[in-house]
Design a protein around this motif. Structure first.
Motif, PDB file in Angstrom:
ATOM      1  N   CYS A  59       0.778  -1.097  -0.071  1.00  0.00           N
ATOM      2  CA  CYS A  59       0.087   0.024  -0.248  1.00  0.00           C
ATOM      3  C   CYS A  59       0.882   1.120   0.163  1.00  0.00           C
ATOM      4  CB  CYS A  59      -0.853   0.039   1.126  1.00  0.00           C
ATOM      5  SG  CYS A  59      -2.147  -1.425   1.193  1.00  0.00           S
ATOM      6  N   HIS A  60       1.930   1.397  -0.809  1.00  0.00           N
ATOM      7  CA  HIS A  60       2.586   2.539  -0.914  1.00  0.00           C
ATOM      8  C   HIS A  60       1.796   3.666  -1.484  1.00  0.00           C
ATOM      9  CE1 HIS A  60       5.569   5.340  -2.457  1.00  0.00           C
ATOM     10  NE2 HIS A  60       6.734   4.775  -1.861  1.00  0.00           N
ATOM     11  N   PRO A  61       1.863   4.967  -0.868  1.00  0.00           N
ATOM     12  CA  PRO A  61       0.999   5.987  -1.378  1.00  0.00           C
ATOM     13  C   PRO A  61       0.971   6.230  -2.652  1.00  0.00           C
ATOM     14  CG  PRO A  61       2.470   6.709   0.347  1.00  0.00           C
ATOM     15  CD  PRO A  61       2.721   5.350   0.251  1.00  0.00           C
ATOM     16  N   ALA A  62       2.109   6.311  -3.263  1.00  0.00           N
ATOM     17  CA  ALA A  62       2.374   6.901  -4.764  1.00  0.00           C
ATOM     18  C   ALA A  62       1.436   5.609  -5.720  1.00  0.00           C
ATOM     19  CB  ALA A  62       3.598   6.697  -5.103  1.00  0.00           C
ATOM     20  N   LEU A  63       1.614   4.413  -5.120  1.00  0.00           N
ATOM     21  CA  LEU A  63       0.793   3.299  -6.002  1.00  0.00           C
ATOM     22  C   LEU A  63      -0.460   3.207  -5.840  1.00  0.00           C
ATOM     23  CD1 LEU A  63       3.994   2.655  -6.220  1.00  0.00           C
ATOM     24  CD2 LEU A  63       3.414   0.030  -5.969  1.00  0.00           C
ATOM     25  N   VAL A  64      -0.805   3.583  -4.419  1.00  0.00           N
ATOM     26  CA  VAL A  64      -2.496   3.478  -4.194  1.00  0.00           C
ATOM     27  C   VAL A  64      -3.093   4.667  -4.816  1.00  0.00           C
ATOM     28  CG1 VAL A  64      -4.032   3.867  -2.276  1.00  0.00           C
ATOM     29  CG2 VAL A  64      -2.086   2.314  -1.886  1.00  0.00           C
ATOM     30  N   GLY A  65      -2.385   5.834  -4.936  1.00  0.00           N
ATOM     31  CA  GLY A  65      -2.767   7.051  -5.550  1.00  0.00           C
ATOM     32  C   GLY A  65      -3.009   6.641  -6.999  1.00  0.00           C
ATOM     33  N   ALA A  66      -1.923   6.293  -7.794  1.00  0.00           N
ATOM     34  CA  ALA A  66      -2.040   6.012  -9.197  1.00  0.00           C
ATOM     35  C   ALA A  66      -3.152   4.960  -9.655  1.00  0.00           C
ATOM     36  CB  ALA A  66      -0.745   5.440  -9.661  1.00  0.00           C
ATOM     37  N   PRO A 289      -4.889  -0.284 -18.595  1.00  0.00           N
ATOM     38  CA  PRO A 289      -4.426   0.928 -18.060  1.00  0.00           C
ATOM     39  C   PRO A 289      -4.299   0.866 -16.406  1.00  0.00           C
ATOM     40  CG  PRO A 289      -6.370   1.049 -19.437  1.00  0.00           C
ATOM     41  CD  PRO A 289      -6.144  -0.323 -19.387  1.00  0.00           C
ATOM     42  N   LEU A 290      -5.300   0.179 -15.818  1.00  0.00           N
ATOM     43  CA  LEU A 290      -4.890   0.010 -14.322  1.00  0.00           C
ATOM     44  C   LEU A 290      -3.280  -0.534 -13.889  1.00  0.00           C
ATOM     45  CD1 LEU A 290      -8.087  -1.718 -13.165  1.00  0.00           C
ATOM     46  CD2 LEU A 290      -7.403   0.648 -12.800  1.00  0.00           C
ATOM     47  N   ALA A 291      -2.746  -1.658 -14.779  1.00  0.00           N
ATOM     48  CA  ALA A 291      -1.762  -2.123 -14.521  1.00  0.00           C
ATOM     49  C   ALA A 291      -0.722  -1.086 -14.802  1.00  0.00           C
ATOM     50  CB  ALA A 291      -1.432  -3.450 -15.392  1.00  0.00           C
ATOM     51  N   CYS A 292      -0.607  -0.439 -16.107  1.00  0.00           N
ATOM     52  CA  CYS A 292       0.378   0.438 -16.415  1.00  0.00           C
ATOM     53  C   CYS A 292       0.463   1.599 -15.513  1.00  0.00           C
ATOM     54  CB  CYS A 292       0.023   0.988 -17.874  1.00  0.00           C
ATOM     55  SG  CYS A 292       0.514  -0.553 -19.350  1.00  0.00           S
ATOM     56  N   ALA A 293      -0.927   2.090 -15.319  1.00  0.00           N
ATOM     57  CA  ALA A 293      -0.851   3.236 -14.082  1.00  0.00           C
ATOM     58  C   ALA A 293      -0.068   2.921 -12.868  1.00  0.00           C
ATOM     59  CB  ALA A 293      -2.121   3.841 -13.880  1.00  0.00           C
ATOM     60  N   VAL A 294       0.069   1.796 -12.380  1.00  0.00           N
ATOM     61  CA  VAL A 294       0.701   1.218 -11.362  1.00  0.00           C
ATOM     62  C   VAL A 294       2.103   1.417 -11.562  1.00  0.00           C
ATOM     63  CG1 VAL A 294       1.107  -0.233  -9.468  1.00  0.00           C
ATOM     64  CG2 VAL A 294      -1.391   0.226 -10.361  1.00  0.00           C
ATOM     65  N   GLY A 295       2.397   0.575 -12.854  1.00  0.00           N
ATOM     66  CA  GLY A 295       3.871   0.433 -13.370  1.00  0.00           C
ATOM     67  C   GLY A 295       4.503   1.758 -13.499  1.00  0.00           C
ATOM     68  N   GLU A 296       3.728   2.659 -13.949  1.00  0.00           N
ATOM     69  CA  GLU A 296       4.242   4.221 -14.102  1.00  0.00           C
ATOM     70  C   GLU A 296       4.920   4.915 -12.737  1.00  0.00           C
ATOM     71  OE1 GLU A 296       1.899   7.202 -15.683  1.00  0.00           O
ATOM     72  OE2 GLU A 296       3.741   8.463 -16.070  1.00  0.00           O
ATOM     73  N   ALA A 297       4.048   4.516 -11.721  1.00  0.00           N
ATOM     74  CA  ALA A 297       4.197   5.050 -10.616  1.00  0.00           C
ATOM     75  C   ALA A 297       5.469   4.268  -9.721  1.00  0.00           C
ATOM     76  CB  ALA A 297       2.959   5.171  -9.446  1.00  0.00           C
ATOM     77  N   VAL A 298       5.557   2.973 -10.175  1.00  0.00           N
ATOM     78  CA  VAL A 298       6.405   2.349  -9.563  1.00  0.00           C
ATOM     79  C   VAL A 298       7.903   2.860 -10.158  1.00  0.00           C
ATOM     80  CG1 VAL A 298       7.800  -0.344  -9.526  1.00  0.00           C
ATOM     81  CG2 VAL A 298       5.264   0.007  -9.292  1.00  0.00           C
ATOM     82  N   ILE A 299       7.886   2.696 -11.634  1.00  0.00           N
ATOM     83  CA  ILE A 299       9.407   3.229 -11.950  1.00  0.00           C
ATOM     84  C   ILE A 299       9.785   4.708 -11.651  1.00  0.00           C
ATOM     85  CG2 ILE A 299       8.334   4.004 -14.299  1.00  0.00           C
ATOM     86  CD1 ILE A 299      10.821   2.775 -15.438  1.00  0.00           C
ATOM     87  N   ASP A 300       8.489   5.588 -11.489  1.00  0.00           N
ATOM     88  CA  ASP A 300       8.950   7.095 -10.917  1.00  0.00           C
ATOM     89  C   ASP A 300       9.751   6.823  -9.793  1.00  0.00           C
ATOM     90  OD1 ASP A 300       7.698   8.157 -13.258  1.00  0.00           O
ATOM     91  OD2 ASP A 300       6.000   8.723 -12.306  1.00  0.00           O
ATOM     92  N   VAL A 301       9.089   5.993  -8.803  1.00  0.00           N
ATOM     93  CA  VAL A 301       9.870   6.107  -7.732  1.00  0.00           C
ATOM     94  C   VAL A 301      11.013   5.344  -7.381  1.00  0.00           C
ATOM     95  CG1 VAL A 301       9.326   5.223  -4.871  1.00  0.00           C
ATOM     96  CG2 VAL A 301       7.395   6.146  -6.400  1.00  0.00           C
TER      97      VAL A 301
END
Ligand SMILES: Cc1ncc(COP(=O)(O)O)c(C=O)c1O
Length: 406
Positions: A59-66, A289-301
């Motif tokens: 439940c990392h906030p950046a991933l939950v947010g995305a 889109p759900l998976a890729c939105a989370v993946g984008e947040a992962v790579i950003d962090v």
């Protein structure tokens, strides 16, 4: 608004689910950072990371947010259309790696399936059908589809399902002479994990990967790195190939890429990607889109100096303490691995007992993994807090002490 569910218990698994897993006796229900809680409210420190998946913990906030933002925007649209999160994530993966092109799918096995099919397709198009042989390593693991178990070097996963995919040879890992003897002009690809994960957290030797690259070039074969377990920061670099400075032609990623949301990706060059023309390969959910939105947040962090340097520092914390535990209790002969993918090789008397160590650790409130029966594996969150490392390793030491005392 929370939904009321019917009560469930661990015994329901045995009643309702296909018995291909043997899950623990307790059922985790909630996670936060590097801690999880089970149905009884018992708290455990998580050094297993959902098998090297929860790269930023629970439940990392950046991933939950995305995920929440995307859940309120667009869930699924299929590859009849493209979508913004997929394009953004692809662009970021291309910018961060050797690759020019990305194919999205839903798991590590699917990423490898795409990689192997692409390698065969390229060879078929350029050299003809005879160039279809794949060389892989003994003890390797590449997934559970029929192609990926056939390429994987562990017969226990591929036997008993009828004819395997043909044209696959296995050679001992880290043995360049064996690879040299096996490779020929019929080889279309050499497939390697830069660190064998499931096979025991065994890192490749530098000269081995360099030699594999050279042999592939000499035989017009493609070098495929399976970075499903080693990728997305786990090694202390974004991908482990960067640690070695040996660039593959095709790379597969999954696990940490979605930080707990299912996604896989195959990365390659423009030159190779063109062989997967319209209609040659595909998947309904890939690039969701759900998976890729989370993946984008992962790579950003993850792809930041702070996180990657943190992985290297945490590596030192883990290894020095694990080495000390190994020596004090005579349980480990070696602690190996890169970054936060660590394997504690059980000493002669403890060989084959990794599961007993896992169970003892869980009883003390810390989750760890095995990688073969002889290796205890740690794959914690890359941002695991120092206090959790200390507390988790204290619990682990207590578990080892109890186990050793019988
Ligand atoms: C190196 C490697 N490749 C492929 C896979 C398969 O990934 P998945 O289980 O997502 O299909 C795994 C999973 O453990 C893995 O470690």
């Amino acid at each position: 608004m929370s939904v009321q569910h019917d009560p469930v218990q661990r015994a329901d698994f045995d009643q309702f689910m296909v018995p291909n897993y043997a899950p623990a006796a307790f059922v985790p229900v909630r996670g936060q950072g590097s801690r999880v809680w089970d149905q009884t409210g018992r708290e455990l420190i998580d050094f297993a990371g959902g098998i090297a998946v929860n790269v930023l913990g629970h439940c990392h906030p950046a991933l939950v947010g995305a995920l929440t933002e995307q859940a309120n925007t667009l869930w699924h649209i299929s590859n009849v259309f493209t979508n913004e999160p997929a394009l953004r994530l692809a662009h970021k993966l291309v910018d961060a790696t050797f690759a020019d092109r990305v194919f999205f799918c839903n798991s590590g096995a699917e990423a490898n399936e795409a990689a192997f099919k692409l390698a065969r397709r390229v060879a078929h198009d350029k050299f003809g059908p005879q160039k279809c042989e794949i060389i892989a390593a003994t003890n390797s693991f590449h997934g559970r589809t029929l192609f990926t178990v056939s390429v994987g070097g562990q017969p226990k996963y591929s036997d008993g399902f009828g004819p395997k995919i043909e044209g696959i040879t296995h050679v001992p890992y880290n043995d360049l002479d064996a690879l040299k003897a096996a490779i020929s002009d019929k080889t279309c690809a050499v497939v390697l994990e830069p660190i064998q994960g499931e096979g025991g957290v065994l890192p490749a030797e530098q000269a081995y990967l360099e030699g594999a690259r050279k042999l592939c070039d000499e035989h017009n074969a493609l070098l495929v790195f399976d970075e499903v377990q080693t990728g997305m920061g786990r090694s202390g670099e974004l991908f482990a190939y960067m640690h070695y400075g040996v660039t593959p032609d095709i790379l597969s990623s999954a696990k940490s890429l979605g930080g707990g949301f299912p996604i896989g990706a195959m990365l390659t060059t423009n030159e190779l990607a063109k062989h997967l023309a319209v209609g040659t390969h595909g998947t309904t959910y890939g690039g969701n889109p759900l998976a890729c939105a989370v993946g984008e947040a992962v790579i950003d962090v993850v792809n930041t100096k702070a996180v990657l340097d943190g992985v290297k520092a945490k590596h030192r914390q883990f290894t020095s303490r694990l080495q000390a535990i190994g020596e004090q209790y005579g349980i480990f002969s070696e602690v190996r691995g890169l970054g936060l993918l660590l394997g504690c090789v059980l000493s002669e008397v403890w060989k084959g007992k990794a599961k007993a160590v896992l169970d003892a650790a869980a009883a003390e409130g810390v989750l760890v993994l095995q990688a073969s029966p002889d290796v205890v594996r740690f794959a914690p969150s890359l941002v695991v807090e120092d206090a959790d490392i200390t507390e988790g390793l204290d619990r682990f030491e207590r578990a080892v002490a109890k186990l050793v005392q019988g």
